[in-house]
Write a protein that holds these residues in place. Sequence first.
Motif, PDB file in Angstrom:
ATOM      1  N   GLU A 180      55.118  16.605  68.478  1.00  0.00           N
ATOM      2  CA  GLU A 180      55.991  15.486  68.121  1.00  0.00           C
ATOM      3  C   GLU A 180      55.728  14.931  66.728  1.00  0.00           C
ATOM      4  OE1 GLU A 180      55.246  12.732  71.292  1.00  0.00           O
ATOM      5  OE2 GLU A 180      56.067  14.104  72.802  1.00  0.00           O
ATOM      6  N   ARG A 181      54.557  15.257  66.136  1.00  0.00           N
ATOM      7  CA  ARG A 181      54.177  14.564  64.900  1.00  0.00           C
ATOM      8  C   ARG A 181      53.790  15.450  63.726  1.00  0.00           C
ATOM      9  NH1 ARG A 181      52.863  11.944  69.307  1.00  0.00           N
ATOM     10  NH2 ARG A 181      53.165   9.700  69.433  1.00  0.00           N
ATOM     11  N   LYS A 182      53.505  16.722  63.953  1.00  0.00           N
ATOM     12  CA  LYS A 182      52.960  17.559  62.881  1.00  0.00           C
ATOM     13  C   LYS A 182      53.946  18.649  62.499  1.00  0.00           C
ATOM     14  CE  LYS A 182      49.145  15.241  63.128  1.00  0.00           C
ATOM     15  NZ  LYS A 182      48.886  14.197  62.180  1.00  0.00           N
ATOM     16  N   PRO A 183      54.413  18.644  61.252  1.00  0.00           N
ATOM     17  CA  PRO A 183      55.415  19.629  60.841  1.00  0.00           C
ATOM     18  C   PRO A 183      54.914  21.076  60.852  1.00  0.00           C
ATOM     19  CG  PRO A 183      54.709  18.296  58.975  1.00  0.00           C
ATOM     20  CD  PRO A 183      54.077  17.705  60.192  1.00  0.00           C
ATOM     21  N   GLY A 184      53.607  21.313  60.804  1.00  0.00           N
ATOM     22  CA  GLY A 184      53.084  22.678  60.827  1.00  0.00           C
ATOM     23  C   GLY A 184      53.108  23.333  62.200  1.00  0.00           C
ATOM     24  N   PHE A 185      53.382  22.567  63.241  1.00  0.00           N
ATOM     25  CA  PHE A 185      53.424  23.087  64.609  1.00  0.00           C
ATOM     26  C   PHE A 185      54.689  23.916  64.809  1.00  0.00           C
ATOM     27  CE2 PHE A 185      54.902  22.786  68.975  1.00  0.00           C
ATOM     28  CZ  PHE A 185      53.777  23.151  69.697  1.00  0.00           C
ATOM     29  N   LEU A 186      54.560  25.138  65.364  1.00  0.00           N
ATOM     30  CA  LEU A 186      55.720  25.977  65.651  1.00  0.00           C
ATOM     31  C   LEU A 186      56.003  26.061  67.148  1.00  0.00           C
ATOM     32  CD1 LEU A 186      54.998  28.873  63.120  1.00  0.00           C
ATOM     33  CD2 LEU A 186      56.513  26.878  62.827  1.00  0.00           C
ATOM     34  N   TRP A 187      54.993  26.407  67.957  1.00  0.00           N
ATOM     35  CA  TRP A 187      55.144  26.471  69.413  1.00  0.00           C
ATOM     36  C   TRP A 187      53.780  26.649  70.057  1.00  0.00           C
ATOM     37  CZ3 TRP A 187      53.044  30.899  71.197  1.00  0.00           C
ATOM     38  CH2 TRP A 187      53.117  32.045  70.397  1.00  0.00           C
ATOM     39  N   SER A 188      53.742  26.470  71.374  1.00  0.00           N
ATOM     40  CA  SER A 188      52.501  26.637  72.124  1.00  0.00           C
ATOM     41  C   SER A 188      52.798  27.200  73.505  1.00  0.00           C
ATOM     42  CB  SER A 188      51.786  25.292  72.272  1.00  0.00           C
ATOM     43  OG  SER A 188      50.667  25.413  73.117  1.00  0.00           O
ATOM     44  N   ASN A 189      51.888  28.056  73.995  1.00  0.00           N
ATOM     45  CA  ASN A 189      51.876  28.498  75.386  1.00  0.00           C
ATOM     46  C   ASN A 189      50.612  27.934  76.008  1.00  0.00           C
ATOM     47  OD1 ASN A 189      54.183  30.205  75.591  1.00  0.00           O
ATOM     48  ND2 ASN A 189      53.086  31.763  74.446  1.00  0.00           N
ATOM     49  N   LEU A 190      50.747  27.209  77.098  1.00  0.00           N
ATOM     50  CA  LEU A 190      49.598  26.685  77.840  1.00  0.00           C
ATOM     51  C   LEU A 190      49.555  27.393  79.190  1.00  0.00           C
ATOM     52  CD1 LEU A 190      50.140  22.895  77.115  1.00  0.00           C
ATOM     53  CD2 LEU A 190      48.363  24.356  76.162  1.00  0.00           C
ATOM     54  N   ALA A 191      48.370  27.868  79.560  1.00  0.00           N
ATOM     55  CA  ALA A 191      48.261  28.602  80.811  1.00  0.00           C
ATOM     56  C   ALA A 191      46.957  28.277  81.526  1.00  0.00           C
ATOM     57  CB  ALA A 191      48.343  30.106  80.539  1.00  0.00           C
ATOM     58  N   LYS A 192      47.001  28.398  82.856  1.00  0.00           N
ATOM     59  CA  LYS A 192      45.813  28.211  83.695  1.00  0.00           C
ATOM     60  C   LYS A 192      45.452  29.564  84.294  1.00  0.00           C
ATOM     61  CE  LYS A 192      48.216  24.886  85.754  1.00  0.00           C
ATOM     62  NZ  LYS A 192      48.632  23.924  86.772  1.00  0.00           N
ATOM     63  N   SER A 193      44.169  29.900  84.306  1.00  0.00           N
ATOM     64  CA  SER A 193      43.748  31.146  84.937  1.00  0.00           C
ATOM     65  C   SER A 193      43.860  31.023  86.451  1.00  0.00           C
ATOM     66  CB  SER A 193      42.318  31.502  84.536  1.00  0.00           C
ATOM     67  OG  SER A 193      41.414  30.539  85.042  1.00  0.00           O
TER      68      SER A 193
ATOM     69  N   VAL B 123      41.528  27.314  81.027  1.00  0.00           N
ATOM     70  CA  VAL B 123      42.867  26.962  80.561  1.00  0.00           C
ATOM     71  C   VAL B 123      42.933  27.529  79.152  1.00  0.00           C
ATOM     72  CG1 VAL B 123      44.380  25.049  79.875  1.00  0.00           C
ATOM     73  CG2 VAL B 123      42.980  24.844  81.938  1.00  0.00           C
ATOM     74  N   VAL B 124      44.081  28.018  78.745  1.00  0.00           N
ATOM     75  CA  VAL B 124      44.195  28.549  77.386  1.00  0.00           C
ATOM     76  C   VAL B 124      45.413  27.947  76.695  1.00  0.00           C
ATOM     77  CG1 VAL B 124      45.525  30.618  78.009  1.00  0.00           C
ATOM     78  CG2 VAL B 124      44.076  30.651  75.988  1.00  0.00           C
ATOM     79  N   ASN B 125      45.237  27.654  75.419  1.00  0.00           N
ATOM     80  CA  ASN B 125      46.326  27.215  74.557  1.00  0.00           C
ATOM     81  C   ASN B 125      46.462  28.253  73.458  1.00  0.00           C
ATOM     82  OD1 ASN B 125      48.221  25.807  73.006  1.00  0.00           O
ATOM     83  ND2 ASN B 125      46.654  24.608  71.965  1.00  0.00           N
ATOM     84  N   ILE B 126      47.599  28.929  73.424  1.00  0.00           N
ATOM     85  CA  ILE B 126      47.918  29.844  72.338  1.00  0.00           C
ATOM     86  C   ILE B 126      49.040  29.163  71.571  1.00  0.00           C
ATOM     87  CG2 ILE B 126      48.711  32.145  71.694  1.00  0.00           C
ATOM     88  CD1 ILE B 126      47.600  33.073  74.454  1.00  0.00           C
ATOM     89  N   GLU B 127      48.733  28.802  70.338  1.00  0.00           N
ATOM     90  CA  GLU B 127      49.623  27.945  69.561  1.00  0.00           C
ATOM     91  C   GLU B 127      49.911  28.569  68.207  1.00  0.00           C
ATOM     92  OE1 GLU B 127      48.871  23.599  67.639  1.00  0.00           O
ATOM     93  OE2 GLU B 127      48.475  23.828  69.781  1.00  0.00           O
ATOM     94  N   ALA B 128      51.169  28.616  67.839  1.00  0.00           N
ATOM     95  CA  ALA B 128      51.559  29.121  66.525  1.00  0.00           C
ATOM     96  C   ALA B 128      51.740  27.946  65.576  1.00  0.00           C
ATOM     97  CB  ALA B 128      52.855  29.925  66.620  1.00  0.00           C
ATOM     98  N   ILE B 129      51.153  28.082  64.392  1.00  0.00           N
ATOM     99  CA  ILE B 129      51.273  27.060  63.355  1.00  0.00           C
ATOM    100  C   ILE B 129      51.696  27.744  62.054  1.00  0.00           C
ATOM    101  CG2 ILE B 129      49.648  25.483  64.454  1.00  0.00           C
ATOM    102  CD1 ILE B 129      47.478  26.460  62.537  1.00  0.00           C
ATOM    103  N   SER B 130      52.167  26.973  61.112  1.00  0.00           N
ATOM    104  CA  SER B 130      52.729  27.566  59.901  1.00  0.00           C
ATOM    105  C   SER B 130      51.691  28.038  58.896  1.00  0.00           C
ATOM    106  CB  SER B 130      53.690  26.581  59.230  1.00  0.00           C
ATOM    107  OG  SER B 130      53.001  25.401  58.861  1.00  0.00           O
ATOM    108  N   ASP B 131      50.482  27.486  58.954  1.00  0.00           N
ATOM    109  CA  ASP B 131      49.481  27.807  57.930  1.00  0.00           C
ATOM    110  C   ASP B 131      48.086  27.497  58.466  1.00  0.00           C
ATOM    111  OD1 ASP B 131      47.823  26.611  55.391  1.00  0.00           O
ATOM    112  OD2 ASP B 131      49.246  28.162  54.746  1.00  0.00           O
ATOM    113  N   PRO B 132      47.075  28.294  58.097  1.00  0.00           N
ATOM    114  CA  PRO B 132      45.714  27.985  58.551  1.00  0.00           C
ATOM    115  C   PRO B 132      45.246  26.577  58.160  1.00  0.00           C
ATOM    116  CG  PRO B 132      45.768  30.153  57.525  1.00  0.00           C
ATOM    117  CD  PRO B 132      47.119  29.519  57.302  1.00  0.00           C
TER     118      PRO B 132
END
Length: 112
Positions: A42-55, A61-70
């Motif tokens: 909601e607040r950071k322009p570098g955020f692209l998307w995220s997948n959250l999953a539970k084993s 729990v894992v967060n795989i998140e795409a961002i625009s730049d390191p």
Amino acid sequence: MIPAFTIQPAPTTFIVNVIHVHPGKQEEAFRLIQDVVHYVAERKPGFLWSNLAKSSDGLTVVNIEAISDPGDVEIFFSDPVFLQKFRELDTVSSSEFHTYTVGDLVLPKASA
């Protein structure tokens, strides 16, 4: 005949956060990282998307998140509200946080 083509991966940066939950705390850890990710989305322009999953074994729990730049990682962690929310995970888990850049994109072979 359809000409073959090569797809070059976009230079996407991924965050992979593997959260090792304390016994019986998977649901709480999931809610906490979900809160963190929604805050960033909601607040950071570098955020692209995220997948959250539970084993399925209840241990991670894992967060795989795409961002625009390191450099976005530094921006996220410089936000005191983000940092407070992220540190709440320490009450129910330990985690591994890694940053990756795509080096190869593999797609299914098109059927003839």
